[in-house]
Design an enzyme around this catalytic site. Structure first.
Site, PDB file in Angstrom:
ATOM      1  N   TYR A 121      49.042  41.733  39.606  1.00  0.00           N
ATOM      2  CA  TYR A 121      48.947  40.846  40.763  1.00  0.00           C
ATOM      3  C   TYR A 121      48.875  41.777  41.970  1.00  0.00           C
ATOM      4  O   TYR A 121      49.890  42.156  42.537  1.00  0.00           O
ATOM      5  CB  TYR A 121      50.155  39.911  40.823  1.00  0.00           C
ATOM      6  N   ASP A 161      45.074  38.765  39.217  1.00  0.00           N
ATOM      7  CA  ASP A 161      44.634  38.560  40.591  1.00  0.00           C
ATOM      8  C   ASP A 161      44.445  39.927  41.251  1.00  0.00           C
ATOM      9  O   ASP A 161      45.404  40.564  41.672  1.00  0.00           O
ATOM     10  CB  ASP A 161      45.672  37.723  41.340  1.00  0.00           C
ATOM     11  N   HIS A 262      44.847  28.655  42.275  1.00  0.00           N
ATOM     12  CA  HIS A 262      43.975  29.435  41.391  1.00  0.00           C
ATOM     13  C   HIS A 262      43.618  28.580  40.175  1.00  0.00           C
ATOM     14  O   HIS A 262      44.308  27.617  39.853  1.00  0.00           O
ATOM     15  CB  HIS A 262      44.665  30.718  40.914  1.00  0.00           C
TER      16      HIS A 262
END
Length: 605
Positions: A121, A161, A262
């Site tokens: 992330y 991500d 998301h």
């Protein structure tokens, strides 16, 4: 087989069913200091894929207690800051360790035999100060992958991500000429472009299945209704090394699955492949999955103290006790128990004899134990006479208060008490009107023109906002006083006849209905449609203030205002740059009411 998740939680607030969902093994990484700020998780199906090794973080600095041994570590070597060219922060200092980069719980590394999976992330660039932090994290990730590929000859999957758009096709405004011209000027996009194939070792596998697909976005700004028009960006990726391509069957995104800003992305792996030599290799054999079940690595959540029975959870002190402990015989506490100490008693010969052990238990010795049984049910004691009398007096006084007449009107809190003559009441109304006319000439603050300024701390100061609110409240108070002026003057006069009181009552009702009538939302200037009311949630002097924006959703080429987009690139079918504070709308409506009242009194059309 396995799923990775970006999550914002903490270990203390993690429910057991989330940490241990059925037959899945779970692995978590949480921030060291900022609980709930960031975090990642990996779930693996214990029936099909149990990782061989697992560790938290990328730098190798995050260790459980006791630390991982050399056999438990995924890699023998890790990135070192002194061997890399890192970005300096705003003070010109270059980090000497990776402790701060790994302290936000942004990575998990799991070894599945066939490949090493890195769930990340990556940081977002929320301010200029975070740019160096973001870039150094990308460089640390790149160095860790390089060591796995070049030094250990491993295949790698990096997914999660990344917080970067790789090409203009992955951004909602990437088709605009102004965006295409400067797209790779940002250092993060330039770095990502070099890391991806054909310039680098990592392959964007989902895009490889859909090379020309437009609108393949994975993240949207939910505050701007951006998902309605698919005004988003593709910042979530599955990156693989070249050696894994034969195993990958398909990949795509799932934008129809909602529940977050998301959407999920996935790849499917083949159960088996045939090598050039003609040999067939099964996926479970390549991933070193044995037929029997084995325990996951030591950092799995099932081995945490709170889930393995090594630690007493606070909730156990407040839960229901077992029935065997809570169910007690009601007569047991009423049994006459023998005294703990007994005096020696003389026998027939006059000698002193101590009591035997059997005498301590009357039931064992055959003695009959009498139990107390109340002859009448238990009744609470009556309250004293003095207390009953006080309660009765209090009840009587409360009843009397309900019938008290002459209740003060709300206008008495905002104006002087009226005199008994109608002339005084009319003069009072005239003075109130003069005050309102003077206040109408007061200058008002100029509202910002865009949403960005509404959410920014650079909007009007808190003192100016408070002054505007006070002015609006004072105008409302004056309206209430005017609406109630007739009833105030009538309280001191003789009761009028029904025919004469009907007209003041109707005027009063009309005045009150006008005061409390909701202010209609203004129309935006471009579309001429009613706007939508919003509230500032960002910390700052404007937090809690309300404002109006164009009610249309954002979309490709919507008008951001402040010259952020060229006029010929604006698409007017989406939101325009209309903005106005709700307090200014109320003041304008108040001035319009005053002008209407003035025209009515003067007889103007």
């Amino acid at each position: 087989m396995a799923s990775t998740i970006e999550m914002k939680s903490s270990r203390a607030t993690l429910p057991r069913d989330v940490a241990l969902p059925g037959h899945f093994h779970s692995f978590f990484s949480f921030p060291v200091n900022k609980g709930g700020y960031s975090g990642v998780a990996v779930y693996t199906d214990s029936h099909t894929a149990v990782p061989v090794k697992a560790e938290e973080g990328i730098s190798g600095r995050l260790q459980p207690q006791p630390p991982l041994s050399a056999e438990e570590r995924v890699s023998p070597s890790y990135p070192r800051p002194d061997e890399m060219t890192l970005y300096a922060d705003e003070e010109g200092e270059v980090p000497s360790t990776f402790d701060a980069l790994d302290a936000e719980g942004r990575a998990l590394v799991l070894d599945f035999g066939l490949f090493v999976l890195i769930n990340v992330y990556c940081p977002n660039e929320t301010s200029d100060a975070r740019l160096s932090f973001k870039m150094n994290y990308h460089l640390m990730l790149q160095e860790r992958v390089r060591r796995l590929i070049e030094e250990e000859h491993r295949e790698v999957i990096v997914l999660g991500d990344i917080n970067i758009c790789s090409t203009p096709l992955d951004h909602c405004d990437g088709h605009l000429p102004s965006s295409q011209a400067t797209f790779y000027d940002h250092p993060a996009r330039a770095w990502f472009r070099k890391w991806l194939s054909p310039n680098g070792p990592m392959i964007d596998i989902v895009r490889s299945f859909w090379p020309d697909r437009k609108g393949m976005f994975t993240c949207w700004n939910m505050k701007l209704q951006a998902r309605e028009t698919n005004y988003g960006a593709r910042i979530d990726y599955i990156l693989v090394t070249k050696g894994l391509l034969p195993w990958i069957q398909h990949g795509d995104i799932l934008p129809s699955l909602k529940g977050s800003d998301h959407c999920p992305i996935y790849i499917d792996l083949r159960d088996e492949i045939t090598l050039e030599s003609g040999e067939t290799v099964r996926l479970c054999d390549a991933m070193k999955q044995t037929d029997g079940t084995r325990d996951p690595p030591r950092i799995a959540a099932k081995f945490w103290d709170e889930f393995s029975g090594k630690q007493t959870v606070l909730s156990s002190f407040f839960g229901k006790r077992p029935e065997s402990q809570t169910k007690v015989d009601p007569t047991e506490s009423l049994t006459a128990s023998p005294p703990t100490t007994q005096a020696s008693t003389p026998n027939a010969q006059g000698e002193s004899v101590a009591p035997s052990s059997q005498s301590k238990n009357p039931e064992a010795s055959g003695e009959v134990v009498k139990k107390f049984k109340p002859s009448q049910p238990f009744r609470p004691l009556a309250a004293p006479a003095t207390k009953r009398k006080a309660v009765e007096q209090s009840a009587n006084s409360s009843k009397k208060r309900k019938h008290v007449k002459g209740q003060a009107s709300i206008a008495t809190f905002f104006s002087k008490p009226p005199t008994s003559s109608p002339t005084a009441a009319s003069s009072k109304t005239q003075k109130t009107q003069e005050v309102i006319e003077i206040e109408d000439d007061a200058p008002t603050s100029t509202p910002p023109s865009t949403l960005a300024s509404a959410l920014s701390d650079e909007a009007p100061s808190s003192s100016q906002a408070a002054q505007d609110q006070l002015e609006a409240d004072y105008r409302l108070a004056c309206e209430l006083a005017k609406a109630d002026a007739v009833s105030l003057s009538a309280d001191d006069e003789p009761a009028p006849s029904p025919s004469s009181s009907s007209q003041p009552q109707a005027q009063k009702k009309a005045a009150w209905s006008q005061v409390f009538a909701p202010v209609p939302p203004p129309n935006c200037l471009v579309h001429g449609e009613p706007t939508k009311l919003w509230t500032v949630n960002k910390q700052g002097p404007n937090k809690g203030k309300k404002f109006y924006l164009c009610s249309r959703p954002v979309g490709p080429g919507y008008d951001k205002g402040k010259g952020e987009r060229l006029r010929d690139e604006v698409d007017h079918q989406y939101r325009c740059n209309y903005f106005k504070w709700a307090s200014d709308v109320r003041k304008e409506a108040q001035r319009e009411r005053e002008r209407e009242r003035t025209r009515t009194k003067s007889g103007e059309p």
